[in-house]
Design a protein around this motif. Sequence first.
Motif, PDB file in Angstrom:
ATOM      1  N   ASP A   1       0.817  -1.222   0.000  1.00  0.00           N
ATOM      2  CA  ASP A   1       0.000   0.000   0.000  1.00  0.00           C
ATOM      3  C   ASP A   1       0.848   1.269   0.000  1.00  0.00           C
ATOM      4  OD1 ASP A   1      -2.514  -1.362   0.050  1.00  0.00           O
ATOM      5  OD2 ASP A   1      -2.214  -1.756   2.186  1.00  0.00           O
ATOM      6  N   LEU A   2       1.808   1.335  -0.926  1.00  0.00           N
ATOM      7  CA  LEU A   2       2.703   2.494  -0.964  1.00  0.00           C
ATOM      8  C   LEU A   2       2.168   3.609  -1.867  1.00  0.00           C
ATOM      9  CD1 LEU A   2       6.144   0.605  -1.268  1.00  0.00           C
ATOM     10  CD2 LEU A   2       5.084   1.546   0.788  1.00  0.00           C
ATOM     11  N   GLY A   3       1.057   3.347  -2.572  1.00  0.00           N
ATOM     12  CA  GLY A   3       0.507   4.367  -3.481  1.00  0.00           C
ATOM     13  C   GLY A   3       1.262   4.431  -4.797  1.00  0.00           C
ATOM     14  N   LYS A   4       0.749   5.241  -5.714  1.00  0.00           N
ATOM     15  CA  LYS A   4       1.373   5.448  -7.040  1.00  0.00           C
ATOM     16  C   LYS A   4       1.724   4.131  -7.728  1.00  0.00           C
ATOM     17  CE  LYS A   4       3.779   9.782  -5.935  1.00  0.00           C
ATOM     18  NZ  LYS A   4       5.140  10.257  -5.791  1.00  0.00           N
ATOM     19  N   VAL A   5       0.793   3.165  -7.639  1.00  0.00           N
ATOM     20  CA  VAL A   5       1.056   1.846  -8.215  1.00  0.00           C
ATOM     21  C   VAL A   5       1.086   1.928  -9.743  1.00  0.00           C
ATOM     22  CG1 VAL A   5       0.326  -0.565  -8.267  1.00  0.00           C
ATOM     23  CG2 VAL A   5      -0.124   0.800  -6.238  1.00  0.00           C
ATOM     24  N   GLU A   6       0.008   2.497 -10.316  1.00  0.00           N
ATOM     25  CA  GLU A   6      -0.080   2.614 -11.785  1.00  0.00           C
ATOM     26  C   GLU A   6       1.113   3.404 -12.331  1.00  0.00           C
ATOM     27  OE1 GLU A   6      -2.845   2.920  -9.890  1.00  0.00           O
ATOM     28  OE2 GLU A   6      -4.294   1.526 -10.794  1.00  0.00           O
ATOM     29  N   GLN A   7       1.467   4.479 -11.620  1.00  0.00           N
ATOM     30  CA  GLN A   7       2.576   5.335 -12.075  1.00  0.00           C
ATOM     31  C   GLN A   7       3.890   4.557 -12.125  1.00  0.00           C
ATOM     32  OE1 GLN A   7       0.155   6.217  -9.979  1.00  0.00           O
ATOM     33  NE2 GLN A   7      -0.187   8.428  -9.914  1.00  0.00           N
ATOM     34  N   ALA A   8       4.084   3.653 -11.175  1.00  0.00           N
ATOM     35  CA  ALA A   8       5.325   2.864 -11.142  1.00  0.00           C
ATOM     36  C   ALA A   8       5.409   1.950 -12.374  1.00  0.00           C
ATOM     37  CB  ALA A   8       5.382   2.036  -9.863  1.00  0.00           C
ATOM     38  N   TYR A   9       4.285   1.295 -12.717  1.00  0.00           N
ATOM     39  CA  TYR A   9       4.275   0.420 -13.896  1.00  0.00           C
ATOM     40  C   TYR A   9       4.539   1.247 -15.159  1.00  0.00           C
ATOM     41  CZ  TYR A   9       2.669  -3.749 -11.345  1.00  0.00           C
ATOM     42  OH  TYR A   9       2.592  -4.830 -10.510  1.00  0.00           O
ATOM     43  N   GLU A  10       3.891   2.432 -15.222  1.00  0.00           N
ATOM     44  CA  GLU A  10       4.082   3.342 -16.372  1.00  0.00           C
ATOM     45  C   GLU A  10       5.537   3.769 -16.497  1.00  0.00           C
ATOM     46  OE1 GLU A  10       2.282   4.888 -18.752  1.00  0.00           O
ATOM     47  OE2 GLU A  10       0.356   3.955 -18.296  1.00  0.00           O
ATOM     48  N   GLU A  11       6.147   4.058 -15.350  1.00  0.00           N
ATOM     49  CA  GLU A  11       7.538   4.528 -15.336  1.00  0.00           C
ATOM     50  C   GLU A  11       8.468   3.442 -15.894  1.00  0.00           C
ATOM     51  OE1 GLU A  11       8.702   7.514 -14.740  1.00  0.00           O
ATOM     52  OE2 GLU A  11      10.797   6.892 -15.005  1.00  0.00           O
ATOM     53  N   VAL A  12       8.259   2.200 -15.460  1.00  0.00           N
ATOM     54  CA  VAL A  12       9.084   1.102 -15.979  1.00  0.00           C
ATOM     55  C   VAL A  12       8.877   0.982 -17.492  1.00  0.00           C
ATOM     56  CG1 VAL A  12       9.456  -1.404 -15.929  1.00  0.00           C
ATOM     57  CG2 VAL A  12       9.128  -0.159 -13.792  1.00  0.00           C
ATOM     58  N   TRP A  13       7.618   1.042 -17.896  1.00  0.00           N
ATOM     59  CA  TRP A  13       7.301   0.924 -19.328  1.00  0.00           C
ATOM     60  C   TRP A  13       7.989   2.040 -20.130  1.00  0.00           C
ATOM     61  CZ3 TRP A  13       6.252  -2.058 -23.048  1.00  0.00           C
ATOM     62  CH2 TRP A  13       5.736  -1.570 -24.246  1.00  0.00           C
ATOM     63  N   ASN A  14       7.923   3.282 -19.626  1.00  0.00           N
ATOM     64  CA  ASN A  14       8.556   4.408 -20.333  1.00  0.00           C
ATOM     65  C   ASN A  14      10.057   4.201 -20.459  1.00  0.00           C
ATOM     66  OD1 ASN A  14       6.158   5.738 -20.715  1.00  0.00           O
ATOM     67  ND2 ASN A  14       6.336   6.958 -18.835  1.00  0.00           N
ATOM     68  N   ARG A  15      10.676   3.678 -19.405  1.00  0.00           N
ATOM     69  CA  ARG A  15      12.134   3.504 -19.470  1.00  0.00           C
ATOM     70  C   ARG A  15      12.523   2.384 -20.419  1.00  0.00           C
ATOM     71  NH1 ARG A  15      14.518   4.521 -13.376  1.00  0.00           N
ATOM     72  NH2 ARG A  15      13.050   6.189 -12.828  1.00  0.00           N
ATOM     73  N   ILE A  16      11.642   1.388 -20.549  1.00  0.00           N
ATOM     74  CA  ILE A  16      11.950   0.274 -21.449  1.00  0.00           C
ATOM     75  C   ILE A  16      11.819   0.683 -22.895  1.00  0.00           C
ATOM     76  CG2 ILE A  16      10.948  -1.929 -22.265  1.00  0.00           C
ATOM     77  CD1 ILE A  16      10.742  -2.696 -19.318  1.00  0.00           C
ATOM     78  N   THR A  17      10.878   1.581 -23.164  1.00  0.00           N
ATOM     79  CA  THR A  17      10.609   1.938 -24.566  1.00  0.00           C
ATOM     80  C   THR A  17      11.275   3.255 -24.970  1.00  0.00           C
ATOM     81  OG1 THR A  17       8.537   2.908 -23.798  1.00  0.00           O
ATOM     82  CG2 THR A  17       8.422   0.690 -24.700  1.00  0.00           C
ATOM     83  N   LYS A  18      12.101   3.789 -24.071  1.00  0.00           N
ATOM     84  CA  LYS A  18      12.714   5.109 -24.359  1.00  0.00           C
ATOM     85  C   LYS A  18      13.579   5.070 -25.626  1.00  0.00           C
ATOM     86  CE  LYS A  18      17.006   4.716 -21.803  1.00  0.00           C
ATOM     87  NZ  LYS A  18      17.626   3.688 -21.621  1.00  0.00           N
TER      88      LYS A  18
END
Length: 234
Positions: free
Chosen positions: A217-234
Amino acid sequence: MEKLEMLYEGKAKKVYQTEDPNLYIVEYKDDATAFNGEKKGSIAGKGVINNKMTNIVFQYLEKNGIQTHFVKELSDRQTLVKKVEIVPLEVIVRNIAAGSFSKKFGVEEGTGLQNPILEFSYKNDSLGDPMINNMQITALGLATEKELDIISQMALKINELLKTFFWERNIILVDFKIEFGRCGAQIILADEISPDTCRLWDKDTKEKLDKDRFRRDLGKVEQAYEEVWNRITK
Ligand code: TMP
Ligand code: ASP
């Protein structure tokens, strides 16, 4: 390729038959569970990210000599894969102490390890996926000694390849879980590699960018997945 009858529904994916008896379609859901299904929720957009990320990672591993079940991405959530018989083991590799390892041995999360650790759990929800050792695995007939040797070597090689892959994207690969399948006489990588199945920390801030945000329950769950995705596709 069209999906036919659903064969299996797991916690995060569904598996369908196709008209080709050697091929299945996997469909990724947004459903999230933790602690053996005790905690339930949903992570919006997770299925799409986990599907596409797994496919990118599996193709990278293929290029580097690791055989996988990947055949073709069909849509945002659906991928065509080779039919395999899953070896009922969760194969875990750790580079840094975290999670159940930290708890079990009383080591602070983030502590470095002298060598990577390979662990196995018996994939059995009603038993809570208990940890299992090589002799217990062969005694129960879950895998042969030869299969375990291959799985161990592949898992450690996958670790080296993934460490580099994520490091280049400013991410520390803390640990991860993979699964293998039998395909004819071969053992190949199956299932997924995603923020659901890896611990991924930002290289600079050590911020958690994975499912621990949901588990704890740390919050910003969706944002964390998005962040990983952005770094992979950069
Ligand atoms: P653990 O520290 O809880 O044993 O988890 C080790 C790694 O395995 C971590 O990257 C999360 C992943 N994992 C799964 O993919 N599925 C599971 O059911 C569990 C318990 C862990
Ligand atoms: N997905 C797993 C479960 O619900 C646990 C986890 O990933 O933490 O059993």
